[in-house]
Design an enzyme around this catalytic site. Structure first.
Site, mmCIF file in Angstrom:
data_model
loop_
_atom_site.group_PDB
_atom_site.id
_atom_site.type_symbol
_atom_site.label_atom_id
_atom_site.label_comp_id
_atom_site.label_asym_id
_atom_site.label_seq_id
_atom_site.Cartn_x
_atom_site.Cartn_y
_atom_site.Cartn_z
ATOM 1 N N CYS A 297 0.784 -1.287 -0.034
ATOM 2 C CA CYS A 297 0.195 -0.100 0.018
ATOM 3 C C CYS A 297 0.907 1.436 0.000
ATOM 4 C CB CYS A 297 -0.904 -0.173 1.469
ATOM 5 S SG CYS A 297 -0.154 -0.295 2.652
ATOM 6 N N HIS B 219 -2.685 0.951 6.777
ATOM 7 C CA HIS B 219 -2.769 1.397 5.615
ATOM 8 C C HIS B 219 -2.156 2.648 4.926
ATOM 9 C CE1 HIS B 219 -4.298 0.223 1.758
ATOM 10 N NE2 HIS B 219 -5.203 1.137 1.559
ATOM 11 N N ASP C 190 -8.277 4.899 -2.224
ATOM 12 C CA ASP C 190 -7.843 3.729 -1.564
ATOM 13 C C ASP C 190 -7.115 2.786 -2.584
ATOM 14 O OD1 ASP C 190 -7.457 1.248 -0.215
ATOM 15 O OD2 ASP C 190 -9.179 1.596 1.157
#
Lengths: 262, 262
Positions: B57, B171, B189
């Site tokens: 991520c 994240h 995202d």
């Protein structure tokens, strides 16, 4: 030690293309948004991707629309996740062949059908510019008849870049919206390492598709909801290594595909 | 034959998140666009990407902003193209380690600097919600002082998903815009196989960053124009296998990096 020629992107030809994130591109986008002719944009923007190999433009375009339609691939991508990525589309055509030569529009359609989508192909020679505009406008405004909402159909174009003043030749990318004022379409070019997304004249894109065409992709009958397998394929090439519920098997690669017959 | 649990996406928690392409998400987007608080959106939307591995991520977030700033990686990605992709970011931290454990916010900043960006880190414990809102608003409206236009700075958040009611833990993702009416930020995202992009309350995201923080990433002094090498790194880890102009060498991996000292 040989020097190798390499490129950091290409400049979009100004006579034919307006970059999405340029000042002019943003003006066009806002205008088209106000006019409600950006139907497919939001679901496609969520899935905008870069083709992983120089010849994967068709696969990357298909990945975008399959994920935009939220079709379940019924097989694992990585970790615990089922998700369309180009490497999962080694089906009707071996992906090593695709790496060398890409795919044709007919092969694109077969792959779409094998992966849970319905797909109608319109060949460039059968397509008048007015009919193409009608299809784009219907798509952009979400008037898809009995096919569902604004995000249930996607237009994927297979065109010759040269007709748009771009370098390269055969290419695939989806259309994300339409600007009626200047008669422009927004192409989310999957070769993002080369060109940014851009607005082009609808008539120019139509001309660029003359020897190829476009595909109308929508969810297959079994793709959304229902109890059956989501995929058009009857358990052949598509489900290699998986049972109908998407669980891994130890089986062999079965080459024939009941839907596409290859 | 063992059955394996797998998932086709996750539902966004409705109490905390509004999906980008939902009817409500589109309303918020249009409102924020009219209010000119979507400064970073266009360049980031062009680069929206899916993290290639469950622990990438941070790398995927960095790839998005490096490409959004059009920084030249000065080394070849594939074919003839220079382009940031996660596998190019095996630099200060070996990518095999990243695959196992991800990166911290400090490691994110080092990687950013090594790849041609300037990067300021704000730790969660030093950040009051009002200061974070001020930073987001400045970013969203393009008021970056002497740093340049609206696309010259990106806010990359390192947060705990649990505080947003999402599954998972640590994240990274970038912020693409702000809605002043409801005090919401748009999170692109990068785990697109799991959650779509979504609007969340700024205060919720701030709380989710409490034990982590965020990074302000902008082009490094040498990254745009000029005759020197675009990269902050002085030719160490970053340019593994390439000379300063991005041409391939036959050399060994040099582990030390003059800029970050690792």
């Amino acid at each position: 030690m040989a020097e190798e020629v390499s490129y950091h992107r290409r400049h979009l030809p100004e006579e034919t293309c307006v970059s999405f994130s340029s000042a002019q591109g943003v003006i066009i986008f806002k205008r088209a948004l106000r006019a409600n002719t950006m139907g497919p944009y939001f679901a496609l923007a969520e899935q905008f991707t870069t083709q992983a190999e120089p010849a994967y433009c068709g696969l990357a375009t298909l990945v975008m629309v399959l994920n935009a339609m939220a079709i379940d691939p019924k097989r694992v991508w990585k970790g615990v996740w089922r998700w369309f990525s180009e490497e999962l589309l080694s089906c009707c055509k071996d992906i090593e062949e695709v790496k060398k030569e890409g795919i044709s529009l007919a092969e694109f359609a077969r792959l779409a059908r094998c992966n849970g989508a319905a797909c109608d192909v319109v060949s460039g020679e059968d397509s008048a510019v007015d009919e193409f505009r009608e299809a784009v406008l219907a798509n952009a405004t979400g008037r898809h008849g009995d096919r569902g909402g604004p995000c249930c159909e996607y237009i994927c174009c297979n065109y010759d870049r040269r007709a748009l003043g771009q370098t390269g030749q055969g290419h695939f990318s989806p259309i994300a919206g339409y600007d009626e004022v200047e008669d422009l379409v927004l192409v989310l070019d999957v070769a993002r390492f080369k060109y940014p997304p851009h607005w082009v004249r609808l008539a120019d894109l139509h001309l660029a598709m003359a020897e190829r065409g476009y595909a109308l992709v929508s969810p297959g009958v079994d793709a959304v909801g229902g109890g059956g397998p989501a995929l058009g394929c009857e358990g052949g090439c598509l489900l290699e290594g998986y049972d109908r519920e998407g669980r891994r098997l130890g089986g062999h690669h079965k080459k024939s595909c009941a839907r596409c017959g290859r």
